[in-house]
Design a protein around this motif. Sequence first.
Motif, short mmCIF file in Angstrom:
data_model
loop_
_atom_site.label_atom_id
_atom_site.label_comp_id
_atom_site.label_asym_id
_atom_site.label_seq_id
_atom_site.Cartn_x
_atom_site.Cartn_y
_atom_site.Cartn_z
N UNK B 124 46.09 37.92 37.24
CA UNK B 124 45.13 37.88 36.14
C UNK B 124 45.52 38.72 34.93
N UNK B 125 46.83 38.93 34.70
CA UNK B 125 47.21 39.81 33.59
C UNK B 125 46.92 39.18 32.23
N UNK B 126 47.04 37.86 32.12
CA UNK B 126 46.80 37.28 30.79
C UNK B 126 45.31 37.33 30.44
N UNK B 127 44.45 37.15 31.45
CA UNK B 127 43.01 37.23 31.18
C UNK B 127 42.61 38.66 30.85
N UNK B 128 43.12 39.60 31.62
CA UNK B 128 42.81 41.01 31.33
C UNK B 128 43.29 41.36 29.93
N UNK B 129 44.45 40.84 29.53
CA UNK B 129 44.99 41.13 28.21
C UNK B 129 44.02 40.68 27.11
N UNK B 130 43.49 39.47 27.26
CA UNK B 130 42.56 38.96 26.24
C UNK B 130 41.31 39.83 26.18
N UNK B 131 40.75 40.12 27.34
CA UNK B 131 39.51 40.89 27.38
C UNK B 131 39.70 42.30 26.81
N UNK B 132 40.81 42.92 27.18
CA UNK B 132 41.09 44.27 26.67
C UNK B 132 41.48 44.26 25.20
N UNK B 133 42.27 43.28 24.82
CA UNK B 133 42.74 43.22 23.43
C UNK B 133 41.59 43.03 22.46
N UNK B 134 40.56 42.32 22.92
CA UNK B 134 39.41 42.13 22.05
C UNK B 134 38.79 43.48 21.67
N UNK B 135 38.69 44.37 22.67
CA UNK B 135 38.10 45.69 22.39
C UNK B 135 38.99 46.47 21.40
N UNK B 136 40.30 46.38 21.61
CA UNK B 136 41.22 47.09 20.70
C UNK B 136 41.13 46.51 19.29
N UNK B 137 41.00 45.20 19.21
CA UNK B 137 40.88 44.55 17.90
C UNK B 137 39.59 44.98 17.20
N UNK B 138 38.53 45.00 17.95
CA UNK B 138 37.25 45.37 17.37
C UNK B 138 37.30 46.80 16.83
N UNK B 139 37.88 47.66 17.65
CA UNK B 139 38.01 49.07 17.29
C UNK B 139 38.86 49.23 16.01
N UNK B 140 39.95 48.50 15.93
CA UNK B 140 40.82 48.60 14.77
C UNK B 140 40.08 48.13 13.52
N UNK B 141 39.30 47.08 13.65
CA UNK B 141 38.54 46.58 12.50
C UNK B 141 37.46 47.59 12.10
N UNK B 142 36.87 48.21 13.09
CA UNK B 142 35.87 49.24 12.83
C UNK B 142 36.47 50.37 11.99
N UNK B 143 37.70 50.73 12.33
CA UNK B 143 38.34 51.80 11.54
C UNK B 143 38.57 51.36 10.12
N UNK B 144 38.86 50.09 9.92
CA UNK B 144 39.03 49.59 8.55
C UNK B 144 37.70 49.68 7.79
N UNK B 145 36.61 49.42 8.50
CA UNK B 145 35.28 49.54 7.87
C UNK B 145 35.03 51.01 7.53
N UNK B 146 35.27 51.88 8.51
CA UNK B 146 35.04 53.32 8.29
C UNK B 146 35.89 53.86 7.14
N UNK B 147 37.08 53.30 6.99
CA UNK B 147 37.96 53.77 5.92
C UNK B 147 37.61 53.13 4.58
N UNK B 148 36.58 52.32 4.58
CA UNK B 148 36.15 51.69 3.33
C UNK B 148 37.02 50.54 2.89
N UNK B 149 37.89 50.08 3.79
CA UNK B 149 38.77 48.98 3.40
C UNK B 149 38.12 47.62 3.63
N UNK B 150 37.09 47.58 4.45
CA UNK B 150 36.36 46.33 4.69
C UNK B 150 34.88 46.65 4.64
N UNK B 151 34.07 45.74 4.08
CA UNK B 151 32.62 45.98 4.00
C UNK B 151 31.95 45.84 5.38
N UNK B 152 32.50 44.97 6.23
CA UNK B 152 31.88 44.76 7.54
C UNK B 152 32.95 44.32 8.52
N UNK B 153 32.68 44.51 9.79
CA UNK B 153 33.65 44.12 10.81
C UNK B 153 33.77 42.59 10.85
#
Lengths: 238, 238, 238, 238, 238, 238
Positions: B124-153
């Motif tokens: 199940x490594x490919x499924x775990x990758x998708x599920x985990x990567x989503x959290x990392x992606x969300x977090x990275x976008x959140x940082x862009x919002x916090x840095x004022x580079x994006x208005x919303x996630x």
Amino acid sequence: MRPSQRQPDQLRTVRITRNFTRHAEGSVLIEMGDTRVLCTASVEENVPPFLRGKGQGWVTAEYGMLPRATHTRSSREAAKGKQTGRTQEIQRLIGRALRSVIDLKALGERQITLDCDVLQADGGTRCASITGAWVALYEACDKLVQAGKLPANPVRDHVAAISVGIYKGAPVLDLDYPEDSDCDTDMNVVMTGAGGIVEIQGTAEGEPFTREQMSVLVDLATLGVRHLVAAQQSALAA
Amino acid sequence: MRPSQRQPDQLRTVRITRNFTRHAEGSVLIEMGDTRVLCTASVEENVPPFLRGKGQGWVTAEYGMLPRATHTRSSREAAKGKQTGRTQEIQRLIGRALRSVIDLKALGERQITLDCDVLQADGGTRCASITGAWVALYEACDKLVQAGKLPANPVRDHVAAISVGIYKGAPVLDLDYPEDSDCDTDMNVVMTGAGGIVEIQGTAEGEPFTREQMSVLVDLATLGVRHLVAAQQSALAA
Amino acid sequence: MRPSQRQPDQLRTVRITRNFTRHAEGSVLIEMGDTRVLCTASVEENVPPFLRGKGQGWVTAEYGMLPRATHTRSSREAAKGKQTGRTQEIQRLIGRALRSVIDLKALGERQITLDCDVLQADGGTRCASITGAWVALYEACDKLVQAGKLPANPVRDHVAAISVGIYKGAPVLDLDYPEDSDCDTDMNVVMTGAGGIVEIQGTAEGEPFTREQMSVLVDLATLGVRHLVAAQQSALAA
Amino acid sequence: MRPSQRQPDQLRTVRITRNFTRHAEGSVLIEMGDTRVLCTASVEENVPPFLRGKGQGWVTAEYGMLPRATHTRSSREAAKGKQTGRTQEIQRLIGRALRSVIDLKALGERQITLDCDVLQADGGTRCASITGAWVALYEACDKLVQAGKLPANPVRDHVAAISVGIYKGAPVLDLDYPEDSDCDTDMNVVMTGAGGIVEIQGTAEGEPFTREQMSVLVDLATLGVRHLVAAQQSALAA
Amino acid sequence: MRPSQRQPDQLRTVRITRNFTRHAEGSVLIEMGDTRVLCTASVEENVPPFLRGKGQGWVTAEYGMLPRATHTRSSREAAKGKQTGRTQEIQRLIGRALRSVIDLKALGERQITLDCDVLQADGGTRCASITGAWVALYEACDKLVQAGKLPANPVRDHVAAISVGIYKGAPVLDLDYPEDSDCDTDMNVVMTGAGGIVEIQGTAEGEPFTREQMSVLVDLATLGVRHLVAAQQSALAA
Amino acid sequence: MRPSQRQPDQLRTVRITRNFTRHAEGSVLIEMGDTRVLCTASVEENVPPFLRGKGQGWVTAEYGMLPRATHTRSSREAAKGKQTGRTQEIQRLIGRALRSVIDLKALGERQITLDCDVLQADGGTRCASITGAWVALYEACDKLVQAGKLPANPVRDHVAAISVGIYKGAPVLDLDYPEDSDCDTDMNVVMTGAGGIVEIQGTAEGEPFTREQMSVLVDLATLGVRHLVAAQQSALAA
């Protein structure tokens, strides 16, 4: 003054965690401050072609860095289709270091591959790889003994490595990334538990260095390796 | 009876650890039982050539398996000089899954690369990758919002993936390695938080499967994804 | 309304020409409308290393697209020095599909390679490859029977593949290129002559799809495969 | 007793021939006994991408060994499609050594590439490459001065390299192939004309070495480099 | 006596089919007996880097052989990751031949790529490629004229190629595979419509050949090319 | 008037130096004016896979050009990771030429590899390689005879090669670089000592050439080869 506030002769916190993953015959996570390397030892019951029928074993190493182990993402070597010169240089160094303390004849016709994969980098990854890989190698050989495949562990001595350098004019032990990227001289020293030098690689990044500076640096490294060997012993005793 | 004694509709223990490493904009260790994947998100302020000047961003993924993540050592792709077909297939799948739930126009002209590196594999490594990567992606976008580079996630919904299959004649959820290597049908389902299907890949390893079996498997997967989305939410709330 | 004016459940004209080239043990040109794929089967009297001495055969596939099979010229994979991820994904799919309907033990220690080369592309090349390659495989096995090397044809059932998708909101059968490049969901279904599902790969290009949509799509695909199997039978009877 | 009957501190005969080939801006054949390396310097009026617009130049090196420079033929790297780790390690070393004695800002936005090709090998090829390449580099810079492109030669000091080692228990200078393949410790030392150490690489092939041995070896190397610098001076004066 | 019963100066049946595929600007299937090559011409509105801004166009060629175009399957170059020396030699030859009869300045800053893919091989594939590619090239240029992008077709003359050889002691025209694999001398001659020689490549496979034999072979080739040029004219007139 | 002031039928000064390097079984430096090629012959006591057990030997060649053998530096093939089409074409030509004059059965099951490495290029490197490699090959076979491994030298005749061409309208012998880069027709002729033609490769760089011109060129080449064969004889006699 070091960016980390450490004393000139102070190592970063060393942590060696055994059994970090479950499939490998030896699996060690070594941490030197924020540098984290996963070292696994894999035993195969055959040797590379150039050693077939010669009645001895082989120890080799491969090294890799996860793309985002570093401050900015570096491209994945598997995707680019080749390993950089730096990677090859490091994995050759790790292999030589480990082979210097194992009795390859006593190992028999089998190969042990040490995979050193950097999960997080903050300077000193090649030295951490050597120090951690030694523990994984020792552990894998121990399992061969326990399984009755070897009468005794063929690892004859410890081997560990540490970087030293001249940072802002002063000799310091165990450079982290901010020091490493801004130092005049960078030296990696690989030593055995008995204190013999196995490998020394010193490079002047800025000004050439003198015999006297070299001497001080090797003193520092000797001190550092002594601590690392103690950490290896603790890890094996745990 | 499953080798792990789990119920047919029982997931393995899911653990999502954020900030597993420190340099990446998003860094997540996801564990599904003994499967452990490190997912990092790296933001770059430019897009690949085919998107330049088009006013939108891009999300892509790379996948790797440490040589000794598996029972026997597999050779290092960087050393062989190329990625296997399996690796390429998986990283294309992860990329498509994540792009299905992000507003690429809202992301702006930047690229986020998700590196999914398997530290330990137990199915199940490919499924775990998708599920985990989503959290990392969300977090990275959140940082862009916090840095004022994006208005919303710009991430519009969750996405997660789970495998289901027919093992010894019975439909089961979340196959581990012993099941995966001995099942008749293996299906990976990628779904959004809202329950839409983003990708379905079912393969008959032995006998072909029927419409009815397919239906039961998708039911199981729906259940599994619901749990995974909850785990993603907990991780983000932590 | 479909660009080609076809009904939602209408296949393109299918043409299967046997003996399209003369050297291969099986040689088939399959045409699905403007998509044309040359499928050849080559028999070799040995198996890949991982199967040696296991008393069974192997079936594998390779896929290629001539550089100007497409609207604009794509670069030649041999000149670039590697196959794209898409190519590898497709050739793995073709191989799995064919292996699902042949008795590899009955085939004996020999390998049959199916080369699927796209001479002209208008969507659905991977599905056409599977459908055409099956005929070439059957033919090659028949020659082994005629040559007295096999007592009976080890191909146990037909296998064929078709794409379905949601185009402008409506489910349609057998997408051509204009539909494929502008659809919401694209699904490839591989089925046996007996109606079992061998592989299903559905991807939401735009909006996620629902269970209900999936069900309609599989109905359409079932219909399509039935026609393709009939076309395979006619071709063999000719 | 050394196989060549040389004294422990005796270099092989050094010969440096300028203008060995006619197209390069600097072209030097260096001979250290039977080791012969052709070193050419090529000037290009641009810099690699990572230095563009930074107002400085670059010096880099490539190293190669003709297939039959050695006792038995080794395979051609161009035919194998990749350079060995050893080759990459050596060319990185040569580049670092030369960059340590040139003022890259004074060189301006141009690159000088040193090609070191071994015509015949008898040990010490990397050291000979450094020593010879320095002359070629100096010569190429001189031509830039003569052409009015530079006000003064940006090479600030000599740099040369020599190997030392412990052979049959005794420290010796300038190992030839029979010594190199049968020594306990092998050390390459790169020093400037002023006597500063630029790089030191010592490896215990057999037993680890001690601080005292290291000290004697560096003494020997210092002596050797002094002779090599004199040979470089003679060559330039000729 | 030739295996095919042909007269010594008799070509195989030549067939040139235009518009064999629909996407390319020129698409020609050429058949010389059982040899069948698909030649497509693709026009791109830019030139390779070395010609940018020079006010002229470029014509280049790529050549490939489907894996089972031959008696026994040869491995796919894309899968091996590189083109053989033979392939590169042939595609360089085709490119030179076509460039010899086109006014590259008149073509303007655009590139035409000729892809010559052998669907079935029975000797003489490089010659058939040149003869067929010329028609595709002419056709593609004609379309540029029709589209108002060029005032006149920049192709100044025909070019065609034929093989000749000494088979069982006798000079013969247009060798097929059985002759090619068993001849003493094999010669490929590329000539223009006006009878000028563009390229001649003669190789003694067995005994060296004489001036007299060479002369007879070139006579035969001249005859052959005259027929091929007529076939090209008929194809364009059709 | 030729740039070098030579007569139309005048060769450049030919120099053949034997034993240029010491490890190879045959080692020859051939100079044709400013063109210098090092040709070494390496004997291996086995044959490539396709010849195993066939009771015959093999002769093959590899060709390389040092990066700065030319006016401007060309990139190193080993660094780029592949040989150019030109390199492959040349090494195939050298191999064919040498095999045409050696009795491979008499050579026995061993392979001789001729490495032709261009140290300095001024036109005609492939022809010089053939002429020089023949001497190295002969010498290597002689050593096999002297060592009692062969009863007689299996090289049956000389082989040498020369370029001819039409420069500024006039046929000339042995083109140097300024002529080669500005000629209308360029032809390489490989002939035996007995005067038989082994290979002829003529290319019209500008205008096509006629039968008459071809005849004059072959006359010139015949003259040139006669001189080269004499030079080979002198070298062997020395």
